[in-house]
Enzyme design. Structure first.
Site, short mmCIF file in Angstrom:
data_model
loop_
_atom_site.label_atom_id
_atom_site.label_comp_id
_atom_site.label_asym_id
_atom_site.label_seq_id
_atom_site.Cartn_x
_atom_site.Cartn_y
_atom_site.Cartn_z
N HIS A 136 0.96 -1.17 0.12
CA HIS A 136 -0.03 -0.02 0.10
C HIS A 136 0.90 1.20 -0.06
O HIS A 136 1.83 1.30 0.79
CB HIS A 136 -0.83 0.05 1.15
CG HIS A 136 -2.02 -0.80 1.16
ND1 HIS A 136 -2.04 -1.95 0.33
CD2 HIS A 136 -3.46 -0.95 1.71
CE1 HIS A 136 -3.28 -2.67 0.50
NE2 HIS A 136 -3.98 -2.01 1.21
N LYS A 575 -12.95 6.01 7.45
CA LYS A 575 -13.33 6.96 6.30
C LYS A 575 -14.90 7.22 6.23
O LYS A 575 -15.46 8.11 5.92
CB LYS A 575 -12.97 6.56 5.02
CG LYS A 575 -13.25 7.93 4.13
CD LYS A 575 -12.27 7.30 2.73
CE LYS A 575 -12.50 8.34 1.50
NZ LYS A 575 -13.78 7.96 0.83
#
Length: 913
Positions: A136, A575
């Site tokens: 990532h 999120k």
């Protein structure tokens, strides 16, 4: 264990300072200043505060930012060295069992609580711990830079020894300075976006530097600690620890991870392990120069040596090279077999009779050597020389790390939709969550596999669908090669319903991943649903109950010991609903799924998708595991290590050894003790309070992120759009061409809020939740929250991590970033909401903790941040100016300086995304 004892090892060891605790950082700073003074005197003056940055040219400003980033990196190296010395000092003064995060400590705690050797052994042998390295894009440092850091760390380690003369110490210090000079002359920025193949090599760097050695050392420490705590009690350790990887297999949103790239990643991981064993066998041959005239050996091993020599085709030469030394002769045959295995891989052929068919065959040869030495009375030699390699092979096998395949449920559904149209042309496609769609999947899964037809002729499918299906075939090829350890699981991201998982089973069936000829019985590829959003976490029990009722799933789980793995995502849930609500929903989902598994007779194993920053699940390892629901670690434990977390944990040998043991020991401690701890016991009043706080916190957070102007605010007030220039990952920052918050990945979302010093995903909404709770329940509500802070593990952990985040927020700097938003009304309005919630959160946290200032319980963390804060603030202000200049038409020099400021800020805060 009381909550006050659960601070991470850094905080707990802070009271034990070495006499030269600061000398390492002083040495590194002096060396850096000497190098910079010689190459760029103007930069040195700026670093000393003698010259203002605003008077510098853009080129010199860029060099100053590079020097500041290097200083942050050097400071982190010095702190890692200091932490290792502290742990050694604790062990010297108090004993190994007093070092938190060690098996010696966990075994001692277990014995103190009345757990006998049998109970501890039962838990230990069932332990399955798997950190998973991902690519990532949060690592802003090049491998070349990591190599320099490694050598600097080693020189600091060398300087710890008191044996050096003054002249020798000066030589070591000169070596440190030389490495820093090379670091100064090495470009910080990646000039090109990395390829997936390069990311694979980045991941392998850590195995080759530290991890191949760290795991065998872990097994040795477990056995040593066991014998000290439970003398005379037997212990046969299985492969309790291994590594996974996503690099080369993570297709979710990364168009560059093609089936061919995955095939190359599998091949490279396999080759790395085989080449490692070749080198280790060479070392072993040099060590085991044992003469049969001095150490008589049993007939069984003599026969094994003779058979190996005869089968090698070079028996006479090997015997002549090492006359009378059967171990060297045997090892020579083993090396020939490994060479034949590598040669077959190069030709893309299955291993022949002269090669190793798999890791088990190599383990059998190592076991034969260990047994021969033990029977001849040389057990210590077997333990010192052969056992470490045997442990290594048990962990890494012929794969180095098990490669997971990650795919998005939308891609799976789109591929199956095309198959449906081929099989049933002209008929309407059912909705993905409809009974009709599930019925079709179950019908196809139950039907015997037949040659020919739409499943074998993929020409009618789109290129995207063919590629998705081909990925499954790559996995099947790897297994047919006898490489059952090469591939771990298929991780299905954005799993919304049971049919999504059944669709994966159907593709696996027609790719050749079922155990039986008719492809109706069992799937050999474990399928792991990834639950990422708050709605998906809430419906997790219903989803899994429906899935576990399918007979095919039940049969397939028997191949994995009755374990169903479920991955839970910290990034997207945060999120989606904010920090507090995400943590509460994750906790509830784990507890509910654990109870469901108990009722269904299936062990639920959780795979924790954590990132490095607090808002993406980052927290001290021991504390994060200790806060999981009681009894929730049943069938194993997996966790992602991403980006800068990988280098922070595994770049240096001492740190890597400690981090590996910390993870495994913390998991064992939870297994043994979580259901005995009052801080994890269910409490209706606490749960009710968490639910109430979460509801308000999530509403406050959603009110902010659903403002239509928030994306414009984030784009204007942060380097969100400029982050792509860092080239820190092969994967795009967005899931598609859309330009919405929903389409923005969690990593750049967090990265942007970190750079502009809002750090909003790590705290926003909590203040509103706490305030509303106290407003409704008055003094009794505050008293309950204060009691929860003392007695509820999850609540305490969340508050602790929020406090550390709040300490790094700087409203003055954040306001300057907000001033970059083109629409002043938007900038002022959003920032006013952020400022109000920040002040509310700080005030409420101080009330709950009854503290005088934020994070006062973490003096070590405060000191660490204070050492960086002045420089970090300066860098942030420079970044504001650079963003203004670039957006006003700045040139490449301005862009380079801006990118260096982004990397510098990330180094100072210790986290990117």
């Amino acid at each position: 264990m009381p909550l006050r004892d659960l601070n991470d090892a850094e905080e707990t060891a802070a009271s034990i300072e070495s006499a030269d605790a600061l000398s390492r950082s002083e040495l590194l700073r002096a060396a850096l200043m000497e190098v910079v003074e010689r190459h760029e005197p103007d930069v040195a003056r700026a670093l000393r505060g003698e010259a203002p940055h605003r008077a510098m040219s853009t080129r010199l400003l860029a060099r100053t930012l590079q020097a500041q980033a290097i200083w942050f990196q050097l400071l982190s190296i010095a702190e890692q060295n200091r932490d290792m010395r502290r742990r050694r000092e604790v062990e010297r003064q108090r004993g190994h069992a007093e070092v938190l995060g060690t098996f010696a400590h966990v075994f001692r705690l277990a014995a103190d609580q009345g757990l006998g050797a049998a109970a501890v052994r039962d838990a230990l042998v069932q332990l399955r711990v798997r950190p998973v390295i991902t690519a990532h894009p949060t690592e802003a440092r090049r491998v070349t830079v990591l190599e320099r850091h490694r050598r600097i760390y080693l020189r600091l380690y060398d300087l710890e020894s008191p044996r050096w003369t003054l002249r020798e110490r000066e030589d070591l210090q000169r070596a440190v300075r030389d490495e820093i000079e090379l670091l100064w002359l090495t470009g910080e920025l990646k000039l090109d976006k990395p390829t997936v193949d390069q990311e694979v090599e980045w991941g392998l760097y850590f195995f080759e530097e530290t991890l191949f050695d760290a795991v065998p050392a872990l097994y040795a420490r477990i056995e040593q600690a066991w014998q000290r705590q439970f003398p005379g009690e037997p212990l046969e350790l299985p492969a309790v620890f291994a590594f996974g990887s996503w690099i080369g297999g993570d297709r979710d949103g990364n168009p560059f991870v093609t089936p061919e790239v995955t095939r190359r990643a599998l091949d490279r991981l396999r080759r790395a392990a085989l080449e490692r064993y070749q080198a280790r066998l060479g070392d072993l041959a040099r060590q085991l120069c044992v003469s049969e005239r001095v150490l008589p050996l049993g007939e069984a091993f003599r026969a094994a040596v003779a058979a190996a020599l005869a089968a090698s085709g070079r028996g006479e030469a090997l015997a002549a090279r090492n006359p009378g030394e059967p171990f060297r002769q045997f090892i020579g045959c083993m090396r020939l077999r490994l060479a034949a295995t590598l040669a077959a891989d190069e030709r893309d052929d299955p291993p022949g009779p002269d090669a190793y068919a798999g890791a088990d065959a190599l383990l059998a040869d190592l076991a034969a050597m260990q047994q021969a030495l033990a029977e001849a009375g040389a057990q210590p030699l077997a333990q010192s020389f052969v056992a470490p390699l045997e442990r290594e092979v048990r962990c890494f096998r012929f794969a180095t790390a098990r490669l997971d395949i990650r795919e998005n449920s939308q891609r799976i559904r789109a591929t199956l939709a095309e198959v449906w149209q081929c099989l049933r042309p002209g008929t309407a496609l059912p909705a993905a969550d409809s009974p009709a769609w599930k019925d079709w999947l179950l019908t196809e899964l139950a039907a015997p596999k037949r040659a020919g037809g739409a499943w074998d002729d993929l020409a009618a499918l789109s290129p995207a669908a063919r590629e998705t299906f081909e990925t499954f075939r790559v996995v099947a090829e790897a297994r047919r090669r006898g490489d059952r350890d090469a591939v771990g699981s298929l991780i299905l991201s954005m799993t919304h319903c049971a049919a999504d998982v059944l669709g994966v089973y159907l593709l696996a069936k027609h790719a050749g991943l079922f155990h039986d000829a008719t492809a109706t019985e069992r799937c050999v590829l474990p399928v792991v649903p990834l639950l990422e959003t708050l709605p998906d976490l809430r419906r997790a029990p219903a989803l899994l109950k429906e899935l576990l009722e399918v007979p095919l799933v039940q049969r397939s789980l028997r191949l994995s010991g009755g374990v169903q793995e479920v991955m839970i995502g910290y990034s997207d849930s945060n999120k989606d609903g904010g920090y507090f609500s995400a943590n509460w929903e994750l906790y509830k989902a784990q507890a509910a799924l654990t109870r469901l598994g108990e009722r269904a007779g299936v062990r639920i194993a959780f795979f924790h998708g954590r990132g490095g920053s607090v808002s993406r699940g980052g927290a001290p390892t021991g504390r994060a595991i200790a806060a999981l629901p009681a009894g929730s670690i049943r069938g194993g434990f997996r966790v992602t290590d991403q980006g800068e977390v990988v280098s922070a944990k595994y770049a240096n040998r001492g740190t890597a050894h400690y981090q590996v043991e910390l993870l495994a020991a913390s998991v064992l401690q939870h297994v043994l003790m979580s259901e005995r701890e009052a801080a994890l016991a269910p409490c209706h009043a606490f749960d009710e309070a968490m639910e109430a706080i979460s509801g308000v916190a999530c509403t406050a957070y959603r009110q902010l992120v659903e403002r239509p102007e928030l994306l414009a605010y984030l784009q204007g007030s942060s380097p969100l759009e400029e982050l792509a220039g860092l080239n820190i990952g092969s994967r795009p920052a967005r899931r598609g061409a859309a330009r919405s918050l929903a389409d923005l990945r969690a990593i750049p979302w967090v990265f942007a809020w970190t750079q502009n010093r809002h750090l909003l995903p790590g705290w926003y909404g909590l203040g509103s939740g706490l305030e509303a709770f106290v407003q409704v329940r008055k003094a009794r509500g505050l008293a309950l929250l204060q009691r929860m802070f003392e007695e509820c593990r999850l609540f305490r952990t969340v508050i602790d991590e929020v406090e550390k985040t709040l300490l790094a927020v700087d409203l003055d700097i954040a306001r300057a970033f907000a001033g970059l938003v083109p629409d002043r009304a938007v900038g002022d309005s959003v920032f006013a909401a952020v400022e109000a919630e920040y002040r509310r959160t700080c005030a409420m946290v101080l009330e709950v903790t009854d503290a005088g200032e934020i994070a006062e319980r973490f003096p070590q963390h405060r000191r660490r941040l204070a050492r960086r804060l002045q420089t970090m603030n300066q860098v942030s202000r420079e970044q504001v100016q650079l963003l203004q200049r670039l957006r006003a038409g700045g040139d490449d020099e301005v862009r380079t300086a801006l990118l260096l400021s982004i990397g510098c800020a990330a180094a100072g805060l210790g986290a990117t995304g």
